[in-house]
Design an enzyme around this catalytic site. Sequence first.
Site, mmCIF file in Angstrom:
data_model
loop_
_atom_site.group_PDB
_atom_site.id
_atom_site.type_symbol
_atom_site.label_atom_id
_atom_site.label_comp_id
_atom_site.label_asym_id
_atom_site.label_seq_id
_atom_site.Cartn_x
_atom_site.Cartn_y
_atom_site.Cartn_z
ATOM 1 N N ASP A 11 0.864 -1.186 0.000
ATOM 2 C CA ASP A 11 0.000 0.000 0.000
ATOM 3 C C ASP A 11 0.898 1.232 0.000
ATOM 4 O OD1 ASP A 11 -2.443 1.557 0.248
ATOM 5 O OD2 ASP A 11 -1.896 1.894 2.333
ATOM 6 N N SER A 12 0.276 2.377 -0.266
ATOM 7 C CA SER A 12 1.037 3.627 -0.197
ATOM 8 C C SER A 12 1.430 3.964 1.238
ATOM 9 C CB SER A 12 0.187 4.771 -0.752
ATOM 10 O OG SER A 12 -0.962 4.937 0.054
ATOM 11 N N TYR A 43 -0.689 8.564 -2.591
ATOM 12 C CA TYR A 43 -0.652 8.266 -4.021
ATOM 13 C C TYR A 43 -1.837 8.927 -4.739
ATOM 14 C CZ TYR A 43 2.806 4.386 -3.699
ATOM 15 O OH TYR A 43 3.927 3.623 -3.539
ATOM 16 N N GLY A 44 -2.894 9.167 -4.001
ATOM 17 C CA GLY A 44 -4.163 9.630 -4.595
ATOM 18 C C GLY A 44 -4.043 10.791 -5.568
ATOM 19 N N CYS A 74 -4.336 -1.369 -2.056
ATOM 20 C CA CYS A 74 -4.463 0.070 -2.285
ATOM 21 C C CYS A 74 -5.325 0.226 -3.536
ATOM 22 C CB CYS A 74 -3.067 0.652 -2.516
ATOM 23 S SG CYS A 74 -3.062 2.387 -3.008
ATOM 24 N N ASN A 75 -6.410 0.960 -3.406
ATOM 25 C CA ASN A 75 -7.309 1.128 -4.548
ATOM 26 C C ASN A 75 -6.657 1.939 -5.663
ATOM 27 O OD1 ASN A 75 -10.350 0.321 -3.602
ATOM 28 N ND2 ASN A 75 -9.089 0.955 -1.884
ATOM 29 N N THR A 76 -5.937 2.993 -5.270
ATOM 30 C CA THR A 76 -5.296 3.865 -6.254
ATOM 31 C C THR A 76 -4.290 3.065 -7.079
ATOM 32 O OG1 THR A 76 -5.440 5.518 -4.487
ATOM 33 C CG2 THR A 76 -4.228 6.140 -6.470
ATOM 34 N N GLU A 153 -2.675 8.742 8.111
ATOM 35 C CA GLU A 153 -1.209 8.594 8.083
ATOM 36 C C GLU A 153 -0.548 9.294 9.276
ATOM 37 O OE1 GLU A 153 1.241 7.053 5.969
ATOM 38 O OE2 GLU A 153 -0.508 5.899 5.377
ATOM 39 N N CYS A 185 -10.968 3.296 -0.483
ATOM 40 C CA CYS A 185 -9.561 3.581 -0.167
ATOM 41 C C CYS A 185 -9.293 2.806 1.103
ATOM 42 C CB CYS A 185 -9.343 5.075 0.059
ATOM 43 S SG CYS A 185 -7.717 5.452 0.775
ATOM 44 N N THR A 186 -8.180 2.083 1.128
ATOM 45 C CA THR A 186 -7.965 1.176 2.267
ATOM 46 C C THR A 186 -7.609 1.912 3.560
ATOM 47 O OG1 THR A 186 -5.696 0.833 1.479
ATOM 48 C CG2 THR A 186 -7.357 -0.801 0.843
ATOM 49 N N HIS A 187 -7.375 3.214 3.465
ATOM 50 C CA HIS A 187 -7.171 3.996 4.694
ATOM 51 C C HIS A 187 -8.506 4.284 5.403
ATOM 52 C CE1 HIS A 187 -3.179 4.851 3.020
ATOM 53 N NE2 HIS A 187 -2.842 5.454 4.145
#
Length: 269
Positions: A11-12, A43-44, A74-76, A153, A185-187
């Site tokens: 992931d980012s 990354y978005g 990570c979706n992005t 983050e 978004c995985t966040h």
Amino acid sequence: MQANAPIGVIDSGVGGLTVAKEIMRLLPHEKVLYIGDNARCPYGPRPQAEVRKYTWQMARALVDKNIKLLVIACNTATAATLDSLQKKLSIPVIGVIFPGARAAMKVSVTKEIAVLGTLGTVKSGAYENALKSLMSSCHIVQLACPKFVPLVESDEYEGEFAKKMVWETLGQLEQKHFDTAILGCTHYPLLQEFIQEKFGPSVTVLSSASETAKDVENHLRFQNMLAPAKRLPVHQFYTSGSTSIFETIIKKWLEIEKPIIHSIKFPQT
Ligand code: DGL
């Protein structure tokens, strides 16, 4: 490839831990190698070509560690890179967008679905394509939520400030109709409580994490590559950024008392 080889998760940043958690819950004997590219997160807002380059760097680092399967948590990165990774790597590669779309389609009654994601994910149209491939008549509304990832983050996702940000952002959907919202978004699962509170009980808020974990299980089972059942795995976590916030979130979110964390360097350009 050996059945006792690890699963790679990328992931980012810390978002992919929400997917790693479900994999660890569903497949407790599997060892996970996780990379969070925290130094280059988010990354978005980045162009797809850049996201693709960064994602490939993480994928290569894990392939070099002999993983048996890769999860792009990570979706992005999934939107930008899933196809090329699947075509070029010799191991199975699983993304999070199709599982998220499938999960939403299963629970939605009205087939009116909201997708919350990063700028990159929303612009890519990847959820739209996935949802429409499951039911062409479904109705989709998308919203980019660029303020959410920095809250997570920086480990500020629990307080009043985070709630205010979430409520303000989601205010943009007030006139829209949907019965299901995908955390694209995985966040975002770390902000799920505030998101659910804002939408109210008539909306089901879901992430792709558990559907993705099921895909991992199916792939491994089908290929006869599930890890031996008697093993107690020791997971390893790699970050390109500061290890301290990474460690705090791993301890809190994954409930691992002493996570093994390494630094990993990627080129800054
Ligand atoms: N967790 C990521 C996702 O699912 C990306 C967040 C970001 O780096 O912008 O899209």
